[in-house]
Design a protein around this motif. Structure first.
Motif, PDB file in Angstrom:
ATOM      1  N   THR A  23      -1.116   4.323 -31.928  1.00  0.00           N
ATOM      2  CA  THR A  23      -1.527   3.158 -32.701  1.00  0.00           C
ATOM      3  C   THR A  23      -1.172   1.875 -31.966  1.00  0.00           C
ATOM      4  N   LYS A  24      -0.010   1.855 -31.313  1.00  0.00           N
ATOM      5  CA  LYS A  24       0.386   0.700 -30.502  1.00  0.00           C
ATOM      6  C   LYS A  24      -0.602   0.482 -29.359  1.00  0.00           C
ATOM      7  N   ILE A  25      -0.948   1.558 -28.660  1.00  0.00           N
ATOM      8  CA  ILE A  25      -1.887   1.442 -27.546  1.00  0.00           C
ATOM      9  C   ILE A  25      -3.259   0.996 -28.036  1.00  0.00           C
ATOM     10  N   SER A  26      -3.688   1.493 -29.190  1.00  0.00           N
ATOM     11  CA  SER A  26      -4.970   1.079 -29.757  1.00  0.00           C
ATOM     12  C   SER A  26      -4.976  -0.414 -30.057  1.00  0.00           C
ATOM     13  N   PHE A  27      -3.877  -0.912 -30.619  1.00  0.00           N
ATOM     14  CA  PHE A  27      -3.752  -2.347 -30.855  1.00  0.00           C
ATOM     15  C   PHE A  27      -3.845  -3.112 -29.539  1.00  0.00           C
ATOM     16  N   MET A  28      -3.137  -2.642 -28.534  1.00  0.00           N
ATOM     17  CA  MET A  28      -3.174  -3.306 -27.232  1.00  0.00           C
ATOM     18  C   MET A  28      -4.589  -3.332 -26.664  1.00  0.00           C
ATOM     19  N   ASP A  29      -5.294  -2.214 -26.751  1.00  0.00           N
ATOM     20  CA  ASP A  29      -6.650  -2.147 -26.208  1.00  0.00           C
ATOM     21  C   ASP A  29      -7.608  -3.062 -26.970  1.00  0.00           C
ATOM     22  N   THR A  30      -7.480  -3.071 -28.295  1.00  0.00           N
ATOM     23  CA  THR A  30      -8.346  -3.925 -29.115  1.00  0.00           C
ATOM     24  C   THR A  30      -8.158  -5.395 -28.786  1.00  0.00           C
ATOM     25  N   HIS A  31      -6.941  -5.760 -28.453  1.00  0.00           N
ATOM     26  CA  HIS A  31      -6.620  -7.166 -28.205  1.00  0.00           C
ATOM     27  C   HIS A  31      -6.406  -7.468 -26.724  1.00  0.00           C
ATOM     28  N   ASN A  32      -6.843  -6.546 -25.862  1.00  0.00           N
ATOM     29  CA  ASN A  32      -6.852  -6.769 -24.414  1.00  0.00           C
ATOM     30  C   ASN A  32      -5.476  -7.094 -23.842  1.00  0.00           C
ATOM     31  N   ILE A  33      -4.495  -6.342 -24.314  1.00  0.00           N
ATOM     32  CA  ILE A  33      -3.129  -6.488 -23.824  1.00  0.00           C
ATOM     33  C   ILE A  33      -2.857  -5.374 -22.820  1.00  0.00           C
ATOM     34  N   ASP A  34      -2.458  -5.737 -21.622  1.00  0.00           N
ATOM     35  CA  ASP A  34      -2.218  -4.758 -20.567  1.00  0.00           C
ATOM     36  C   ASP A  34      -0.885  -4.044 -20.723  1.00  0.00           C
ATOM     37  N   VAL A  35       0.150  -4.813 -20.998  1.00  0.00           N
ATOM     38  CA  VAL A  35       1.513  -4.283 -21.007  1.00  0.00           C
ATOM     39  C   VAL A  35       2.254  -4.829 -22.220  1.00  0.00           C
ATOM     40  N   SER A  36       3.035  -3.969 -22.869  1.00  0.00           N
ATOM     41  CA  SER A  36       3.917  -4.414 -23.949  1.00  0.00           C
ATOM     42  C   SER A  36       5.358  -4.052 -23.621  1.00  0.00           C
ATOM     43  N   ILE A  37       6.255  -4.991 -23.902  1.00  0.00           N
ATOM     44  CA  ILE A  37       7.687  -4.724 -23.795  1.00  0.00           C
ATOM     45  C   ILE A  37       8.173  -4.437 -25.210  1.00  0.00           C
ATOM     46  N   LEU A  38       8.517  -3.211 -25.474  1.00  0.00           N
ATOM     47  CA  LEU A  38       8.878  -2.785 -26.819  1.00  0.00           C
ATOM     48  C   LEU A  38      10.354  -3.037 -27.098  1.00  0.00           C
ATOM     49  N   SER A  39      10.640  -3.280 -28.358  1.00  0.00           N
ATOM     50  CA  SER A  39      12.029  -3.375 -28.791  1.00  0.00           C
ATOM     51  C   SER A  39      12.124  -2.901 -30.228  1.00  0.00           C
ATOM     52  N   LEU A  40      13.253  -2.280 -30.553  1.00  0.00           N
ATOM     53  CA  LEU A  40      13.538  -2.003 -31.954  1.00  0.00           C
ATOM     54  C   LEU A  40      13.655  -3.329 -32.702  1.00  0.00           C
ATOM     55  N   GLY A  41      13.180  -3.332 -33.936  1.00  0.00           N
ATOM     56  CA  GLY A  41      13.434  -4.486 -34.774  1.00  0.00           C
ATOM     57  C   GLY A  41      14.795  -4.350 -35.430  1.00  0.00           C
ATOM     58  N   ASN A  42      15.237  -5.405 -36.112  1.00  0.00           N
ATOM     59  CA  ASN A  42      16.538  -5.316 -36.733  1.00  0.00           C
ATOM     60  C   ASN A  42      16.510  -4.239 -37.811  1.00  0.00           C
ATOM     61  N   PRO A  43      17.577  -3.468 -37.998  1.00  0.00           N
ATOM     62  CA  PRO A  43      18.970  -3.781 -37.634  1.00  0.00           C
ATOM     63  C   PRO A  43      19.469  -3.091 -36.353  1.00  0.00           C
ATOM     64  N   TRP A  44      18.569  -2.690 -35.448  1.00  0.00           N
ATOM     65  CA  TRP A  44      18.987  -2.075 -34.201  1.00  0.00           C
ATOM     66  C   TRP A  44      19.987  -0.930 -34.455  1.00  0.00           C
ATOM     67  N   LEU A  45      21.143  -0.944 -33.797  1.00  0.00           N
ATOM     68  CA  LEU A  45      22.171   0.084 -34.051  1.00  0.00           C
ATOM     69  C   LEU A  45      23.477  -0.539 -34.543  1.00  0.00           C
ATOM     70  N   ASP A  46      23.389  -1.768 -35.027  1.00  0.00           N
ATOM     71  CA  ASP A  46      24.593  -2.510 -35.379  1.00  0.00           C
ATOM     72  C   ASP A  46      25.372  -1.893 -36.533  1.00  0.00           C
ATOM     73  N   PHE A  47      24.742  -1.012 -37.292  1.00  0.00           N
ATOM     74  CA  PHE A  47      25.348  -0.421 -38.486  1.00  0.00           C
ATOM     75  C   PHE A  47      26.148   0.844 -38.198  1.00  0.00           C
ATOM     76  N   LEU A  48      26.108   1.342 -36.976  1.00  0.00           N
ATOM     77  CA  LEU A  48      26.715   2.644 -36.678  1.00  0.00           C
ATOM     78  C   LEU A  48      28.241   2.597 -36.701  1.00  0.00           C
ATOM     79  N   PRO A  49      28.869   3.702 -37.081  1.00  0.00           N
ATOM     80  CA  PRO A  49      30.336   3.789 -36.994  1.00  0.00           C
ATOM     81  C   PRO A  49      30.797   3.661 -35.545  1.00  0.00           C
ATOM     82  N   THR A  50      31.974   3.113 -35.368  1.00  0.00           N
ATOM     83  CA  THR A  50      32.510   2.883 -34.030  1.00  0.00           C
ATOM     84  C   THR A  50      32.526   4.142 -33.178  1.00  0.00           C
ATOM     85  N   GLU A  51      32.904   5.267 -33.774  1.00  0.00           N
ATOM     86  CA  GLU A  51      33.113   6.481 -32.991  1.00  0.00           C
ATOM     87  C   GLU A  51      31.819   7.143 -32.535  1.00  0.00           C
ATOM     88  N   THR A  52      30.680   6.852 -33.179  1.00  0.00           N
ATOM     89  CA  THR A  52      29.424   7.506 -32.794  1.00  0.00           C
ATOM     90  C   THR A  52      28.431   6.570 -32.108  1.00  0.00           C
TER      91      THR A  52
END
Length: 380
Positions: A72-101
């Motif tokens: 679906t991401k690639i389809s969006f890119m093709d529809t809108h003529n985007i060659d490359v996307s730099i992906l990132s997780l949106g918030n909350p990333w991993l900030d919620f994880l316990p210290t030990e894991t």
């Protein structure tokens, strides 16, 4: 980060097709969603909705393919003529994880994200996540490992940092290690401003105030605190890519500078030296920004403040989908239109913002398999 310069013409002097790079594109891969499904409190997935904070327990984002599916991401890119996307997780990333894991989970997430991007050669790269709830030694170990992953182009972090903001002294060795590794920091807002600032009638206005103002103002405050902390003087090679054209910082830089010049405490502390680093200095030396402002006037202001070589195209996909449905996203085209109307589709500025800056700074796109034909944005 790549050091090579980008030419806007080929060897025969002809203008090259524009390589379009989206530096602000989110994806919540299935392996991340599986982690959230294993939880019983925010952030978690409840009733097939991603709930990322307790105050949103009755709402959340529906878990649909635009959120997690690579095709679906690639389809969006093709529809809108985007060659490359730099992906990132949106918030909350991993900030919620316990210290030990946190360390082990971050390593696994980054490895799987790298494999995901490698499955679509030349089209996808990513900003890695850090185990910010882990001890500093664990965070530094993950940073040291990241350059071994072929599709990493930096890291993503929220404005809260480890919880006390980006000016927390605990972040200094982390920032220094990232700078030494030449890994830029993609800075994204956490949750905007406190809900109380929107007033008693806020529910009548939907999400307009938090979305349009909360996120960019949170970013502006976070980056200003970072500048005032002196971190860019301490680590001159530290580089950020700041979401949403650095919030309102290009507009407020002069006002911030005036406040610094007239602050008695700042003066008494001996910080107001003639050679001190200014907000303008940081904008032009340490900060890149995406151009997600949806209009040519603020985009031109960002370019004027930081330089045309420091602004990059972004979409914020999969957010702001068309209300009436369909594959064509006005939110995407409004950002392209801001560039084309502001500088002209045939201009060097257009080519730099739409892709060449990202090719140069992040080392993507050039010489790799991209979307055939480059940018073809006529009619939008």
């Amino acid at each position: 980060m790549a050091e090579s310069s980008t030419k806007t013409t080929d060897n025969s002097g002809h203008k090259k097709p524009v390589t379009v790079v989206d530096v602000h594109s989110h994806l919540y891969p299935s392996f991340y969603l599986d982690l959230l499904r294993s939880r019983t409190e925010a952030p978690y997935i409840k009733d097939n909705r991603l709930v990322n904070r307790a105050s949103a327990a009755g709402a959340g984002k529906p878990v649909q393919p635009i959120l997690y599916d690579v095709s679906t991401k690639i389809s969006f890119m093709d529809t809108h003529n985007i060659d490359v996307s730099i992906l990132s997780l949106g918030n909350p990333w991993l900030d919620f994880l316990p210290t030990e894991t946190a360390g082990a989970v971050a390593q696994d997430m980054n490895d799987q994200f790298n494999d995901l991007c490698a499955s679509v050669p030349g089209r996808l790269y990513f900003f890695a996540v850090l185990p910010l709830s882990a001890p500093p030694s664990v965070i530094l170990a993950e940073i040291a490992r990241l350059p071994k992953l072929s599709h990493v182009r930096g890291i993503v972090i929220g404005c809260a940092g480890r919880g006390d903001g980006l000016d927390d002294p605990e972040l200094v060795p982390i920032f220094r290690t990232l700078a030494d590794a030449k890994l830029p920091i993609f800075l994204h807002p956490n949750y905007g401003l406190p809900e109380t600032v929107w007033g008693k009638r806020a529910k009548e206005y939907g999400q307009i105030l938090p979305i349009s103002m909360g996120f960019p103002l949170e970013t502006t405050i976070a980056v200003t605190r970072l500048i005032l902390s002196g971190i860019f003087a301490e680590i001159p090679h530290l580089e950020f890519i700041v979401s949403h054209a650095a919030g309102t910082l290009p507009f407020l830089a002069g006002r911030i500078e005036n406040a610094i010049d007239h602050d008695r405490l700042w003066e008494a502390q001996g910080k107001n030296k003639p050679d001190r680093q200014t907000v303008w200095d940081v904008l032009r030396k340490n900060i890149y920004m995406d151009g997600i402002v949806y209009d040519q006037i603020p985009l031109k202001m960002a370019v004027e403040a930081a330089g045309v070589d420091r602004v990059m195209f972004g979409t914020d996909h999969p957010f702001f989908p068309p209300i009436k449905g369909g594959e064509d996203w006005p939110s995407m085209w409004s950002n392209e239109k801001a560039v084309s109307q502001g500088f002209g589709k045939d201009s060097e500025q257009y080519q730099l913002i739409m892709g060449d800056n990202a090719v140069r700074v992040l080392g993507v796109g050039e010489g790799e398999a991209g979307h055939a034909g480059g940018c073809c944005c006529d009619g939008h």
